[in-house]
Design an enzyme around this catalytic site. Sequence first.
Site, PDB file in Angstrom:
ATOM      1  N   PRO A  48       0.825  -1.210   0.000  1.00  0.00           N
ATOM      2  CA  PRO A  48       0.000   0.000   0.000  1.00  0.00           C
ATOM      3  C   PRO A  48       0.860   1.262   0.000  1.00  0.00           C
ATOM      4  O   PRO A  48       1.814   1.369   0.753  1.00  0.00           O
ATOM      5  CB  PRO A  48      -0.797  -0.121   1.303  1.00  0.00           C
ATOM      6  CG  PRO A  48      -0.799  -1.574   1.625  1.00  0.00           C
ATOM      7  CD  PRO A  48       0.504  -2.102   1.113  1.00  0.00           C
ATOM      8  N   GLU A  49       0.516   2.201  -0.883  1.00  0.00           N
ATOM      9  CA  GLU A  49       1.233   3.472  -0.978  1.00  0.00           C
ATOM     10  C   GLU A  49       0.322   4.559  -0.417  1.00  0.00           C
ATOM     11  O   GLU A  49      -0.717   4.256   0.173  1.00  0.00           O
ATOM     12  CB  GLU A  49       1.608   3.733  -2.445  1.00  0.00           C
ATOM     13  CG  GLU A  49       2.421   2.575  -3.043  1.00  0.00           C
ATOM     14  CD  GLU A  49       2.793   2.795  -4.509  1.00  0.00           C
ATOM     15  OE1 GLU A  49       2.958   3.958  -4.925  1.00  0.00           O
ATOM     16  OE2 GLU A  49       2.903   1.799  -5.234  1.00  0.00           O
ATOM     17  N   LYS A  88       3.691   6.061   4.325  1.00  0.00           N
ATOM     18  CA  LYS A  88       2.886   4.843   4.183  1.00  0.00           C
ATOM     19  C   LYS A  88       2.561   4.235   5.536  1.00  0.00           C
ATOM     20  O   LYS A  88       2.123   3.095   5.628  1.00  0.00           O
ATOM     21  CB  LYS A  88       3.635   3.825   3.323  1.00  0.00           C
ATOM     22  CG  LYS A  88       4.035   4.346   1.953  1.00  0.00           C
ATOM     23  CD  LYS A  88       4.863   3.302   1.227  1.00  0.00           C
ATOM     24  CE  LYS A  88       5.774   3.932   0.197  1.00  0.00           C
ATOM     25  NZ  LYS A  88       6.764   2.982  -0.306  1.00  0.00           N
ATOM     26  N   ARG A 132      14.048  -2.717  -8.807  1.00  0.00           N
ATOM     27  CA  ARG A 132      12.589  -2.722  -8.838  1.00  0.00           C
ATOM     28  C   ARG A 132      12.102  -2.925 -10.262  1.00  0.00           C
ATOM     29  O   ARG A 132      12.647  -2.355 -11.217  1.00  0.00           O
ATOM     30  CB  ARG A 132      12.029  -1.388  -8.303  1.00  0.00           C
ATOM     31  CG  ARG A 132      12.528  -0.993  -6.928  1.00  0.00           C
ATOM     32  CD  ARG A 132      12.153  -2.011  -5.858  1.00  0.00           C
ATOM     33  NE  ARG A 132      10.729  -2.171  -5.689  1.00  0.00           N
ATOM     34  CZ  ARG A 132       9.975  -1.435  -4.869  1.00  0.00           C
ATOM     35  NH1 ARG A 132      10.521  -0.496  -4.123  1.00  0.00           N
ATOM     36  NH2 ARG A 132       8.669  -1.646  -4.774  1.00  0.00           N
TER      37      ARG A 132
END
Length: 288
Positions: free
Chosen positions: A2-3, A59, A265
């Site tokens: 979750p951002e 976050k 990433r």
Amino acid sequence: MPELPEVETIKEDLRELVTGSLVVRVEVLDQALVEQPSSEEFQRELEGARISGARRRAKHLIVELDSGASLVLQLKIGGQLLLVPPVEEPRTALMLILHLDGDRRLFLRDETGFTRTRLLDARELEARLSAIGPEPFGEEFRENGAEYLRERLSSRRAQIKSLLLDQKVVAGIGNIYVDEILYDARLHPRRKANTISNEEWKGLHAAILENLAAGVEHRGTTVRLYKDVLDRPGRHQDYLRIFEKHGKPCPDCEGVVVREKIGGRSSHFCPSCQLEEWRGGEQPLTLG
Ligand SMILES: [Zn+2]
């Protein structure tokens, strides 16, 4: 994981649905969950406390208690905070159950098991959050964020994507929104910060605000496991242009979206639209 938009959505739900609730009983089902204090102390301090509010920093989801302590949650990729009993368990995915008054339960579930929590007093909370960079929707960043980013980053040779993911630079951006932001800003994820022009910093700032605001408006992005407090998916996945669109046509040109590992990433971008090198226009301020 979750951002900003997902944690913001959960925070708003909690504010609306559990503020004022009394924590009657605490079940810690996964001992790895509680990083501070001890699991026993965590349980003892939480039981009998009343939830006085909820807020978000980067976050981090922060559940405020009338005791002055805060329950700080870092929801990882599978982290879900649910007010409705999870339909299909495995029960092994449940990490914590807060039994609230009015016969309600708040379930923390994470099938990846990486979510962590701490129960902190005001001083510990302050220390924990002190190194985090500006909130994108804070007044200062909203108004002067382009200058802030340029001053903070324009002497760096590091890749812009890695810098935006650094929570000390700006709070709340993770791997999904950063790809969308860089696409809108027409910056290649590998672009070195010291080659970015003034105009490009302005575009990047605008793209940060627009993408995060849209994510909040659509109640988050559910690519895999994210759900809100009532177990509903977000809607922003329907608005993604670039994230996990590799092999598909770029929405803005004849090119094809590609995926590469950048800075460790998985990264999605259009090689035609997003410039890895500065090409003309205003000369960027390059130091070093
Ligand atoms: Zn393109």
